[in-house]
Motif scaffolding. Structure first.
Motif, PDB file in Angstrom:
ATOM      1  N   ASP A  22       5.498  -5.416  -1.275  1.00  0.00           N
ATOM      2  CA  ASP A  22       5.311  -3.971  -1.411  1.00  0.00           C
ATOM      3  C   ASP A  22       5.427  -3.547  -2.881  1.00  0.00           C
ATOM      4  O   ASP A  22       4.519  -2.934  -3.433  1.00  0.00           O
ATOM      5  CB  ASP A  22       6.352  -3.230  -0.562  1.00  0.00           C
ATOM      6  CG  ASP A  22       5.915  -1.819  -0.217  1.00  0.00           C
ATOM      7  OD1 ASP A  22       4.917  -1.660   0.520  1.00  0.00           O
ATOM      8  OD2 ASP A  22       6.558  -0.867  -0.706  1.00  0.00           O
ATOM      9  N   LYS A  26       2.416  -2.400  -5.447  1.00  0.00           N
ATOM     10  CA  LYS A  26       2.505  -1.032  -6.008  1.00  0.00           C
ATOM     11  C   LYS A  26       2.343  -1.024  -7.526  1.00  0.00           C
ATOM     12  O   LYS A  26       1.891  -0.054  -8.106  1.00  0.00           O
ATOM     13  CB  LYS A  26       3.837  -0.385  -5.620  1.00  0.00           C
ATOM     14  CG  LYS A  26       3.739   0.403  -4.315  1.00  0.00           C
ATOM     15  CD  LYS A  26       4.866   1.389  -4.148  1.00  0.00           C
ATOM     16  CE  LYS A  26       6.101   0.687  -3.641  1.00  0.00           C
ATOM     17  NZ  LYS A  26       7.207   1.560  -3.309  1.00  0.00           N
ATOM     18  N   LYS A  31      -3.067   3.640  -4.651  1.00  0.00           N
ATOM     19  CA  LYS A  31      -3.512   4.406  -3.485  1.00  0.00           C
ATOM     20  C   LYS A  31      -2.636   4.012  -2.297  1.00  0.00           C
ATOM     21  O   LYS A  31      -1.851   3.063  -2.390  1.00  0.00           O
ATOM     22  CB  LYS A  31      -4.968   4.056  -3.173  1.00  0.00           C
ATOM     23  CG  LYS A  31      -5.924   4.417  -4.276  1.00  0.00           C
ATOM     24  CD  LYS A  31      -6.421   5.802  -4.063  1.00  0.00           C
ATOM     25  CE  LYS A  31      -6.976   6.356  -5.355  1.00  0.00           C
ATOM     26  NZ  LYS A  31      -7.432   7.720  -5.205  1.00  0.00           N
ATOM     27  N   ASP A  32      -2.844   4.662  -1.149  1.00  0.00           N
ATOM     28  CA  ASP A  32      -1.959   4.302  -0.032  1.00  0.00           C
ATOM     29  C   ASP A  32      -2.638   3.508   1.074  1.00  0.00           C
ATOM     30  O   ASP A  32      -1.994   3.058   2.011  1.00  0.00           O
ATOM     31  CB  ASP A  32      -1.262   5.550   0.535  1.00  0.00           C
ATOM     32  CG  ASP A  32      -2.250   6.492   1.194  1.00  0.00           C
ATOM     33  OD1 ASP A  32      -3.471   6.333   0.948  1.00  0.00           O
ATOM     34  OD2 ASP A  32      -1.811   7.377   1.945  1.00  0.00           O
ATOM     35  N   LYS A  33      -3.965   3.278   0.957  1.00  0.00           N
ATOM     36  CA  LYS A  33      -4.636   2.511   2.025  1.00  0.00           C
ATOM     37  C   LYS A  33      -4.904   1.083   1.562  1.00  0.00           C
ATOM     38  O   LYS A  33      -5.368   0.867   0.442  1.00  0.00           O
ATOM     39  CB  LYS A  33      -5.987   3.145   2.360  1.00  0.00           C
ATOM     40  CG  LYS A  33      -5.864   4.405   3.162  1.00  0.00           C
ATOM     41  CD  LYS A  33      -7.238   4.917   3.554  1.00  0.00           C
ATOM     42  CE  LYS A  33      -7.071   6.255   4.267  1.00  0.00           C
ATOM     43  NZ  LYS A  33      -8.287   7.014   4.341  1.00  0.00           N
ATOM     44  N   SER A  56       4.962   0.986   2.202  1.00  0.00           N
ATOM     45  CA  SER A  56       4.413   2.094   1.403  1.00  0.00           C
ATOM     46  C   SER A  56       2.944   2.361   1.687  1.00  0.00           C
ATOM     47  O   SER A  56       2.375   3.299   1.145  1.00  0.00           O
ATOM     48  CB  SER A  56       4.536   1.779  -0.083  1.00  0.00           C
ATOM     49  OG  SER A  56       5.842   1.447  -0.415  1.00  0.00           O
ATOM     50  N   PHE A  57       2.324   1.491   2.481  1.00  0.00           N
ATOM     51  CA  PHE A  57       0.869   1.590   2.615  1.00  0.00           C
ATOM     52  C   PHE A  57       0.448   1.823   4.066  1.00  0.00           C
ATOM     53  O   PHE A  57       1.144   1.434   5.003  1.00  0.00           O
ATOM     54  CB  PHE A  57       0.205   0.305   2.117  1.00  0.00           C
ATOM     55  CG  PHE A  57       0.517   0.007   0.675  1.00  0.00           C
ATOM     56  CD1 PHE A  57      -0.209   0.620  -0.338  1.00  0.00           C
ATOM     57  CD2 PHE A  57       1.536  -0.870   0.330  1.00  0.00           C
ATOM     58  CE1 PHE A  57       0.076   0.354  -1.667  1.00  0.00           C
ATOM     59  CE2 PHE A  57       1.833  -1.148  -0.997  1.00  0.00           C
ATOM     60  CZ  PHE A  57       1.096  -0.534  -2.005  1.00  0.00           C
ATOM     61  N   LYS A  58      -0.738   2.408   4.194  1.00  0.00           N
ATOM     62  CA  LYS A  58      -1.373   2.503   5.506  1.00  0.00           C
ATOM     63  C   LYS A  58      -2.324   1.309   5.590  1.00  0.00           C
ATOM     64  O   LYS A  58      -3.209   1.164   4.743  1.00  0.00           O
ATOM     65  CB  LYS A  58      -2.142   3.829   5.567  1.00  0.00           C
ATOM     66  CG  LYS A  58      -2.640   4.164   6.937  1.00  0.00           C
ATOM     67  CD  LYS A  58      -2.968   5.672   7.024  1.00  0.00           C
ATOM     68  CE  LYS A  58      -3.711   6.041   8.300  1.00  0.00           C
ATOM     69  NZ  LYS A  58      -3.409   5.276   9.485  1.00  0.00           N
TER      70      LYS A  58
END
Ligand SMILES: NC(=O)c1ccc[n+]([C@@H]2O[C@H](COP(=O)([O-])OP(=O)(O)OC[C@H]3O[C@@H](n4cnc5c(N)ncnc54)[C@H](O)[C@@H]3O)[C@@H](O)[C@H]2O)c1
Length: 335
Positions: A22, A26, A31-33, A56-58
């Protein structure tokens, strides 16, 4: 944590590195995807773990059927369509999470979709850890042959957690080991000696192997000369795979191919004759070859550029002794 640098990205290696995925991702991706391409075996084993490791991500998974057939043009198209339907954009990230098949397809998609998007390799087979995730080559197969279409695509980072290898079958492990033995034979006698009495590689062995490929690729990224050394055993290996209609595993085929190369080197006075049995015994120990060994004659007609071979010969990799190799051009094989 072991950090190996290449010109454009790092290769990070540590047991339990998954716990740092993670924060490591980062660092270079904001971005989050994330779009994870994997295969069904790896998905079944690690979906929960990988999901837990990336809070932290989708995450969007695209799961392939395991095996070489997934590296097809049709599957390339289907996978891209599915990623677009899931909302992938140019500034998003694709992770190739699996063996070499997954890495090659995911890398080719990341190199070509929208003319290139962010890519990270998380290799999970031994072959992918020591070989296919290193060197930026990606690609797919055509009916006319394997790996005919591809691009060089640098990942942002290669994340290697050797603990993934604990679930690999012995057969798949040994398949990757054949490439480790190849790299030791062309460049690193210490590595060869280190692995002689073991069934499982240590992190140090894995790092040494990656370093061999990393250094060769650094000097010759686009396979103009030195990178050809990595083809040791592959000329006859490919012929054996072709003759068997790809029923013989790659690691097995190149193992017989390496022994044929050593034999040919001995015949030509290039290779020290006393190494043959040492290499053969190691390959037998890992079920990569068995006696009676394959003789080259049956495979001559399957050599690439067979016609050229008759006239001007092939570029062929020989080893002089364990850890020392050379490329010769104009090599001709006779019955
Ligand atoms: N790009 C390059 O430079 C390069 C170099 C060498 C090979 N390759 C390519 O790599 C491919 C072969 O890679 P491969 O041998 O990894 O094949 P693969 O991806 O099919 O993986 C082998 C098998 O192991 C399973 N597997 C993977 N990780 C696992 C794990 N941790 N636990 C349990 N099972 C696991 C997979 O599901 C699969 O069934 C070929 O297509 C070859 O062309 C590419």
């Amino acid at each position: 944590l072991i950090k190996l640098k290449t010109k454009n990205y790092n290769i990070l290696i540590a047991d339990n590195l998954i716990n740092n995925f993670d924060e490591l991702i980062k660092k270079s991706y904001h971005k989050d995807k994330i779009f994870i391409i994997t295969d069904q075996n790896v998905f079944n084993l690690y979906e929960k773990k990988i999901t837990k490791s990336l809070p932290s991500f989708k995450l969007y998974f695209h799961v392939l059927k395991p095996g070489e057939t997934s590296k097809s043009f049709l599957n390339y198209q289907e996978t891209i369509n599915s990623l677009i339907n899931k909302g992938i954009k140019k500034d998003h990230l694709i992770i190739g999470f699996g063996g070499g098949v997954v890495g090659d397809l995911a890398g080719f998609i990341a190199g070509t979709l929208y003319r290139g998007i962010n890519f990270i390799q998380i290799p999970t087979s031994l072959l992918a850890v020591v070989d296919s995730s290193i060197g930026s080559k990606t690609g797919i197969d055509l009916e006319l042959g394997k790996n005919l279409v591809g691009v060089y695509k640098d990942p942002k980072v290669v994340l290697i957690d050797p603990l993934f290898l604990n679930t690999l079958s012995t057969k798949e492990y040994n398949n990757g080991l054949a490439e480790v033995i190849k790299m030791a034979l062309i460049r690193d006698k210490t590595l060869f000696n280190n692995i002689k009495d073991k069934n499982k590689l240590t992190i140090d062995d894995i790092v040494r192997t990656i370093n061999i490929k990393r250094k060769i690729v650094r000097k010759d990224p686009f396979e103009k000369n030195l990178r050809m050394l990595l083809n040791f055993g592959h000329t006859f290996g490919h012929a054996i795979e072709l003759e068997s209609n790809f029923n013989v595993k790659h690691g097995v085929a190149i193992s017989y191919g390496m022994l044929i190369s050593i034999e040919e080197g001995i015949k030509r006075g290039i290779t020290k004759h006393d190494i043959y049995d040492e290499v053969k015994d190691l390959l037998i120990k890992h079920n990569l070859v068995k006696e009676p060994l394959l003789s080259k004659d049956k495979y001559l007609k399957y050599l690439k550029h067979d016609k050229k071979n008759l006239s001007s010969g092939l570029n062929f990799v020989f080893i002089k002794e364990i850890g020392k190799s050379l490329i010769k051009s104009g090599v001709i094989f006779n019955d």
